[in-house]
Design an enzyme around this catalytic site. Structure first.
Site, PDB file in Angstrom:
ATOM      1  N   HIS A 268       0.799  -1.226   0.000  1.00 62.42           N
ATOM      2  CA  HIS A 268       0.000   0.000   0.000  1.00 62.42           C
ATOM      3  C   HIS A 268       0.837   1.284   0.000  1.00 62.42           C
ATOM      4  CE1 HIS A 268       1.114  -0.126   4.236  1.00 62.42           C
ATOM      5  NE2 HIS A 268       0.800   1.158   4.283  1.00 62.42           N
TER       6      HIS A 268
HETATM    7  C1  UD1 Z   1      -1.697   5.266   6.462  1.00 64.67           C
HETATM    8  C2  UD1 Z   1      -0.381   5.660   7.122  1.00 64.67           C
HETATM    9  C3  UD1 Z   1       0.640   4.551   6.930  1.00 64.67           C
HETATM   10  C4  UD1 Z   1       0.096   3.198   7.336  1.00 64.67           C
HETATM   11  C5  UD1 Z   1      -1.213   2.945   6.606  1.00 64.67           C
HETATM   12  C6  UD1 Z   1      -1.809   1.605   6.991  1.00 64.67           C
HETATM   13  C7  UD1 Z   1       0.163   8.053   7.188  1.00 64.67           C
HETATM   14  C8  UD1 Z   1       0.977   9.108   6.575  1.00 64.67           C
HETATM   15  N1  UD1 Z   1       0.154   6.867   6.538  1.00 64.67           N
HETATM   16  O1  UD1 Z   1      -1.459   5.232   5.057  1.00 64.67           O
HETATM   17  O2  UD1 Z   1       1.781   4.846   7.689  1.00 64.67           O
HETATM   18  O3  UD1 Z   1       1.020   2.193   7.017  1.00 64.67           O
HETATM   19  O4  UD1 Z   1      -2.117   4.002   6.939  1.00 64.67           O
HETATM   20  O5  UD1 Z   1      -3.045   1.409   6.410  1.00 64.67           O
HETATM   21  O6  UD1 Z   1      -0.438   8.304   8.207  1.00 64.67           O
HETATM   22  N2  UD1 Z   1      -8.964   5.279   2.655  1.00 64.67           N
HETATM   23  C9  UD1 Z   1     -10.186   4.645   2.581  1.00 64.67           C
HETATM   24  N3  UD1 Z   1     -10.717   4.153   3.720  1.00 64.67           N
HETATM   25  C10 UD1 Z   1     -10.078   4.232   4.919  1.00 64.67           C
HETATM   26  C11 UD1 Z   1      -8.827   4.865   4.978  1.00 64.67           C
HETATM   27  C12 UD1 Z   1      -8.281   5.377   3.827  1.00 64.67           C
HETATM   28  O7  UD1 Z   1     -10.781   4.544   1.522  1.00 64.67           O
HETATM   29  O8  UD1 Z   1     -10.609   3.752   5.936  1.00 64.67           O
HETATM   30  C13 UD1 Z   1      -8.365   5.846   1.417  1.00 64.67           C
HETATM   31  C14 UD1 Z   1      -8.206   7.350   1.552  1.00 64.67           C
HETATM   32  O9  UD1 Z   1      -9.286   7.993   1.012  1.00 64.67           O
HETATM   33  C15 UD1 Z   1      -6.953   7.622   0.773  1.00 64.67           C
HETATM   34  C16 UD1 Z   1      -6.160   6.350   0.872  1.00 64.67           C
HETATM   35  O10 UD1 Z   1      -7.049   5.330   1.312  1.00 64.67           O
HETATM   36  O11 UD1 Z   1      -7.232   7.857  -0.575  1.00 64.67           O
HETATM   37  C17 UD1 Z   1      -5.004   6.486   1.798  1.00 64.67           C
HETATM   38  O12 UD1 Z   1      -5.377   6.785   3.168  1.00 64.67           O
HETATM   39  P1  UD1 Z   1      -4.423   7.604   4.141  1.00 64.67           P
HETATM   40  O13 UD1 Z   1      -4.919   7.569   5.524  1.00 64.67           O
HETATM   41  O14 UD1 Z   1      -4.142   8.918   3.535  1.00 64.67           O
HETATM   42  O15 UD1 Z   1      -3.032   6.863   4.106  1.00 64.67           O
HETATM   43  P2  UD1 Z   1      -2.660   5.324   4.011  1.00 64.67           P
HETATM   44  O16 UD1 Z   1      -2.096   5.063   2.666  1.00 64.67           O
HETATM   45  O17 UD1 Z   1      -3.788   4.457   4.475  1.00 64.67           O
END
Ligand code: UD1
Length: 370
Positions: free
Chosen positions: A216
């Site tokens: 991811h």
């Molecule tokens: C975050 C953490 C990372 C961790 C990862 C585990 C930061 C900078 N990154 O990354 O260290 O390893 O979580 O999962 O804090 N999204 C959903 N549903 C959710 C959560 C996210 O659809 O419940 C989508 C968001 O809209 C976004 C993408 O996933 O487009 C990324 O989410 P984000 O929280 O920005 O970072 P992660 O890549 O999940």
């Protein structure tokens, strides 16, 4: 009488398995303590960085984490927006509750944002999993680690390399306490249950005859060329050994955006699915021939389980998983050789690092009480 008040923070998926054992330990100690002695008041704050049922709520249920006392519901956004929203909302909680300590874990945006707020309000911060460094500032998590550790009052580390990193950065030795790996507390506690569920069977797979994949990181999945190369490698691999690959929302979004799903129909043994829960993830990792990942947590879990792990990254903030454990860094250029080495049984057998023993939360609570 309460004479210690803690505000514990979770935000994203990898935080839940780190806070759960601490909550259970507090509850246990509060029950066993005689009346009048130190009782620990504690409140749980969920920033809402992760909000999907499969990324958040499911873990509360499985790990028996009580409902949060505060849900800040920040959701997604750019790093600046997400961090700022968490700060604005978390400051109100701190002002209302005036805790003695805030407890943050790991390296996600929620960790750093809440640390900044508490530090400016003069509330003490304890950081669990302090001192880890990838020395790669293009990773958002590395920025979060540096800021959090620069501001925290108590740095609770999982391994010696973390202590050394902090000392090198000029952190006072008395602020650093090596307590071990808290995520392993959760693993030790839940392993029997995870094993009994045999989650690989629902994919029609057998022990030791499949690969478990999770990817991811933005550096792997945000760029179209890089994602296409990785997926091609997995598709080829699936012809030799079936692959189970639960998709993180970021990875799924990008596979959709780059229209990569249709070409994968030809590979029936590349099993893409929705994010899996904690028990399923542990159960799949435990019986995999090997794990291919870019997650921090899985590098540690596979080390504990002594399952070979290939980490698709140029670096890791968890070097002990390589020096002591079963982990090896890989890249799209070396992955074929690395996989062959594992299939030929030539991988490092691995050992369990010191203090990864299921008693980290107990050590942390003792330190906080003193
Ligand atoms: C975050 C953490 C990372 C961790 C990862 C585990 C930061 C900078 N990154 O990354 O260290 O390893 O979580 O999962 O804090 N999204 C959903 N549903 C959710 C959560 C996210 O659809 O419940 C989508 C968001 O809209 C976004 C993408 O996933 O487009 C990324 O989410 P984000 O929280 O920005 O970072 P992660 O890549 O999940």
């Amino acid at each position: 009488m309460n004479n210690l008040k803690l505000l514990l923070v979770v935000g994203a998926r990898p935080n839940f398995m780190k806070i759960a054992p601490l909550l259970h330990e507090i509850r246990k100690q509060n029950i066993t303590e005689e009346q009048g002695k130190t009782n620990i008041a504690h409140l749980l704050v969920h920033t809402g960085q992760h909000y999907d049922v499969k990324m958040s709520e499911a873990f509360f249920k499985e790990l028996e984490i009580p409902d949060p006392d505060f849900n800040l519901e920040v959701g997604s956004g750019s790093h600046a927006v997400q961090t700022a929203e968490i700060m604005i909302r978390f400051e109100k909680v701190c002002l209302k509750e005036s805790p003695d300590w805030i407890i943050v874990v790991g390296d996600v945006n929620s960790t750093m944002a809440c640390t900044l707020v508490a530090a400016k309000l003069g509330i003490k911060v304890a950081h669990i999993e302090a001192g880890l460094r990838s020395f790669d500032r293009s990773m958002p998590e590395e920025i979060n680690r540096l800021v959090t550790d620069a501001l925290a009052d108590l740095l609770l580390t999982p391994s010696e390399d973390a202590d050394l990193n902090l000392l090198r950065e000029g952190v006072l030795p008395e602020k650093i306490k090596r307590v071990g790996n808290i995520m392993i507390d959760t693993l030790v506690f839940n392993l029997k249950k995870a094993r009994s569920l045999k989650p690989y069977a629902q994919y029609g797979l057998e022990e030791n005859k499949y690969v478990f994949v999770t990817l991811h990181r933005p550096s792997n999945v945000d760029n179209k060329e890089s994602l296409a190369l990785i997926i091609q490698n997995l598709a080829e691999l699936s012809k030799k050994l079936p692959v189970v690959f639960p998709l993180h929302p970021r990875t799924e979004k990008n596979l959709n955006q780059y229209d990569m799903f249709p070409s994968l129909d030809r590979y029936p043994h590349l099993k893409l699915c929705k994010p899996v829960g904690y028990f399923e993830s542990i159960g799949l990792a435990d019986k995999a021939k090997f794990v291919l990942t870019d997650s921090g947590g899985l590098q540690e879990e596979t080390t504990f389980l002594k399952v070979p792990c290939l980490t698709l990254r140029p670096n890791t903030e968890r070097p002990v998983t390589i020096t002591v454990g079963t982990n090896k860094l890989t890249s799209v250029d070396t992955i074929t050789d690395d996989i062959n080495r594992i299939l030929e049984g030539k991988h490092q057998p691995g050992a369990i690092p010191e203090l990864w023993d299921g008693r980290t939360s107990n050590r942390i609570i003792k330190i906080l009480k003193n």
